[in-house]
Design a protein around this motif. Structure first.
Motif, PDB file in Angstrom:
ATOM      1  N   SER A  85      -9.289  13.582  -1.117  1.00 55.03           N
ATOM      2  CA  SER A  85      -8.527  14.313  -0.121  1.00 55.03           C
ATOM      3  C   SER A  85      -8.368  15.497  -0.496  1.00 55.03           C
ATOM      4  O   SER A  85      -7.986  16.053  -1.295  1.00 55.03           O
ATOM      5  N   ILE A 115       0.699   7.017  -6.391  1.00 52.22           N
ATOM      6  CA  ILE A 115      -0.134   8.261  -6.433  1.00 52.22           C
ATOM      7  C   ILE A 115       0.034   9.318  -6.875  1.00 52.22           C
ATOM      8  O   ILE A 115      -0.224  10.877  -6.844  1.00 52.22           O
ATOM      9  N   ASP A 116       1.037  10.126  -4.933  1.00 50.85           N
ATOM     10  CA  ASP A 116       0.843  10.846  -5.150  1.00 50.85           C
ATOM     11  C   ASP A 116       2.098  11.817  -5.597  1.00 50.85           C
ATOM     12  O   ASP A 116       2.004  13.145  -6.432  1.00 50.85           O
ATOM     13  N   LEU A 129      -6.959   3.587  -3.059  1.00 51.41           N
ATOM     14  CA  LEU A 129      -6.369   4.482  -3.009  1.00 51.41           C
ATOM     15  C   LEU A 129      -6.483   5.325  -3.618  1.00 51.41           C
ATOM     16  O   LEU A 129      -6.512   6.626  -3.078  1.00 51.41           O
ATOM     17  N   LEU A 130      -6.541   5.215  -5.110  1.00 51.96           N
ATOM     18  CA  LEU A 130      -6.496   6.997  -5.794  1.00 51.96           C
ATOM     19  C   LEU A 130      -8.494   7.211  -5.602  1.00 51.96           C
ATOM     20  O   LEU A 130      -8.525   8.518  -5.108  1.00 51.96           O
ATOM     21  N   MET A 146      -0.164  12.673  -8.716  1.00 55.45           N
ATOM     22  CA  MET A 146      -1.678  13.794  -9.176  1.00 55.45           C
ATOM     23  C   MET A 146      -0.142  15.433  -9.104  1.00 55.45           C
ATOM     24  O   MET A 146      -0.840  16.222  -9.125  1.00 55.45           O
ATOM     25  N   THR A 201       1.108  -1.238  -0.057  1.00 49.86           N
ATOM     26  CA  THR A 201       0.223   0.198   0.029  1.00 49.86           C
ATOM     27  C   THR A 201       0.546   1.654   0.203  1.00 49.86           C
ATOM     28  O   THR A 201       0.786   2.521  -0.496  1.00 49.86           O
ATOM     29  N   GLU A 234       0.939   3.400  -2.485  1.00 53.16           N
ATOM     30  CA  GLU A 234       0.456   5.778  -2.081  1.00 53.16           C
ATOM     31  C   GLU A 234       1.483   6.619  -2.821  1.00 53.16           C
ATOM     32  O   GLU A 234       0.712   7.634  -3.316  1.00 53.16           O
ATOM     33  N   LYS A 262      -9.609   7.486  -3.239  1.00 55.46           N
ATOM     34  CA  LYS A 262      -9.284   8.184  -1.135  1.00 55.46           C
ATOM     35  C   LYS A 262      -8.616   9.565  -1.387  1.00 55.46           C
ATOM     36  O   LYS A 262      -9.022  10.478  -1.216  1.00 55.46           O
ATOM     37  N   LYS A 263      -7.519   8.865  -1.943  1.00 55.68           N
ATOM     38  CA  LYS A 263      -6.194  10.345  -2.674  1.00 55.68           C
ATOM     39  C   LYS A 263      -6.761  11.739  -3.534  1.00 55.68           C
ATOM     40  O   LYS A 263      -7.239  12.915  -2.493  1.00 55.68           O
TER      41      LYS A 263
END
Ligand code: ADP
Ligand code: MG
Length: 478
Positions: free
Chosen positions: A478, A426-427, A471-472, A430, A419, A423, A474-475
């Motif tokens: 947020s 993904i960060d 996860l996407l 983004m 995870t 993450e 969620k992120k």
């Protein structure tokens, strides 16, 4: 007016014996013309036919498989007609007393429904020779190699109601005779061919309309086309105020039409009579019982079992049953994997079948063993690799690499399920897509796919897709 189509099929299945039905001459396909016809096949004076017992056993096998009564006594008759490829001037067939009486065949239609089709009878007979029109200009060649080849003629009731149903029936019968091992089913070589009897009648009418019989159609596609052509033609004739003529027609595959060949002969034109050279065929109950013991699992039983035992759909079960070796491969894979039978079916009908077709090899010679495919499915099942990455592993196996786990290790294909690692990616994504992020947060939901794509790209497809999605979601919000 609404019309109903009525079809009855007569199928000629060449029996897979080494020698002919009444002589010891070979039946092998493709020999030099006129090298496989002996004095008996040619009907020379003084010869006597002797019945090949194997053909009787095969007819019994067929009869039992369609739930028919096998006749205790049947009779060979002479069917008399003149044709250049019929050296004796008659064909030995069975007429009043056939070896197999009425039975049924259950067929599976595309919409998943079952239909029971009546089989009127099946009888033993000899094939004629062949006229060769192509190689001889202005002349016809005669090849008598096929004369005396054993045939089982299987006659259906006029129970079929569309070209599609007729094809489904033919395919089921084709599968059945191959399961029984009584016919090789090679349609190109003419081992399995059919005469299509077609008529139409006003919907709701009980009496049958006048039929035409289109002879010797030797592919499923042609049968469908010939029947559809005949139905349209007959409708046009009747709606134009004419009458359908009872006749024999032939299908021209180039022009895609049927053409009149001759007016239909009646049975009495053939002057049938019992062949004085052959005794009536008497079959004992003991012989029938012994053959019953040798029956394989029948396609319709296997179809049922595949659905019950493995939870397969009609469609999947039908595909695996119609191709017995593929069905065997499937069962072997399922035994060796923890993955679901459905996943196994998808891979076998999809990836594996496509590769086999492309390379033109049969599943018996598959370069990927059942054990290898089972291991591959296990690695999808236990989340070591994604279904998509599994295709890369599949290709490596196809190319000759042996060890599934070795390939995954060596090529670094293991799925990323950590995870934290996902993450972090993904960060990154983004941070690198501020515009898309703003638009997404502004309500452009479609951009979700863009982010999934970017993460997958960054991990070379190795991130676990389910986790990436969660996860996407969620992120991004947020
Ligand atoms: P033959 O064609 O040798 O004269 P039959 O009279 O027994 O033999 O019929 C052969 C086939 O024609 C069977 O499959 C039967 O179901 C089918 N058949 C008979 N009458 C019709 C009809 N009116 N419409 C469609 N099929 C028919
Ligand atoms: Mg006929």
């Amino acid at each position: 007016m609404e019309w109903e189509t009525v079809i009855g099929l007569e199928v000629h299945a060449q029996l897979a014996t080494c020698s002919k039905i009444f002589s010891g001459a070979a039946t092998a396909y493709g020999a030099m013309p006129n090298t496989q016809a002996c004095a008996i096949d040619l009907g020379m004076p003084g010869v006597l036919p002797v019945l090949n017992e194997e053909t009787v056993n095969m007819a019994i096998k067929f009869g039992l498989s369609v739930g028919a009564e096998v006749a205790e006594k049947s009779v060979f008759a002479r069917k008399n007609y003149f044709y250049p490829d019929l050296p004796k001037g008659y064909q030995i067939s069975q007429f009043e007393l056939p070896v197999v009486k009425a039975g049924t065949l259950t067929i599976y239609l595309d919409d998943g429904t079952e239909k029971i089709v009546g089989i009127t009878r099946a009888h033993l007979e000899e094939d004629a020779g062949k006229s060769l029109h192509e190689d001889f200009q202005g002349m016809t060649g005669i090849d008598l190699n096929r004369a005396g080849t054993p045939l089982l003629e299987i006659v259906s009731e006029p129970d079929l109601r569309s070209a599609k149903e007729a094809v489904a029936y033919l395919k089921n019968l084709h599968t059945l005779v191959r399961y029984l091992g009584i016919c090789d089913g090679n349609m190109q070589e003419g081992s399995f061919r059919c005469d299509a009897n077609v008529s139409i009648r006003p919907k709701g009418e009980q009496t049958l309309g006048t039929r035409t019989e289109t002879k010797n159609v030797n592919s499923f596609r042609f049968v469908e086309k010939a029947i559809n052509y005949e139905v349209s033609r007959q409708i046009a004739v009747l709606e134009g105020g004419g009458k359908v003529v009872q006749e024999t027609r032939l299908f021209d595959a180039v022009k895609n039409e049927t053409r009149s060949m001759r007016s239909k002969e009646e049975a009495n034109d053939y002057r049938y009579f019992p062949d004085p050279d052959l005794l009536p065929l008497v079959i004992s109950q003991a012989q029938i019982d012994a053959i019953r013991e040798t029956l394989p699992e029948l396609p319709q039983d296997k179809q049922k079992r595949f659905k019950e035992q493995y939870g397969l759909s009609d469609y999947d079960a039908n595909n695996l049953v119609n191709n017995a070796p593929l069905g065997g491969y499937f069962e072997a894979v399922v035994k060796q994997t923890a993955a679901s039978p459905k996943l196994a079916t998808n891979w076998i009908m999809g990836e594996l079948s496509a590769a086999l077709n492309k390379a033109d090899i049969t599943v018996e010679n598959s370069p990927i063993s059942t054990e290898q495919l089972a291991t591959l499915l296990d690695r999808i099942q236990d989340d070591t690799i994604s279904g998509k990455i599994a295709k890369t592993v599949f290709e490596c196996l196809w190319e000759g690499m042996l060890d599934v786990d070795g390939i995954i290790e060596e090529k670094g294909l293991k799925q990323v399920t950590d995870t934290g690692a996902i993450e972090a990616i993904i960060d990154d994504v983004m941070a690198n897509s501020p515009e898309q992020l703003a638009q997404y947060r502004d309500g452009k939901d479609k951009l979700f796919g863009y982010f999934v794509g970017q993460v997958m790209k960054a991990t070379q497809g190795k991130a676990n897709p389910g986790q990436v999605n969660n996860l996407l979601k969620k992120k991004l919000c947020s």
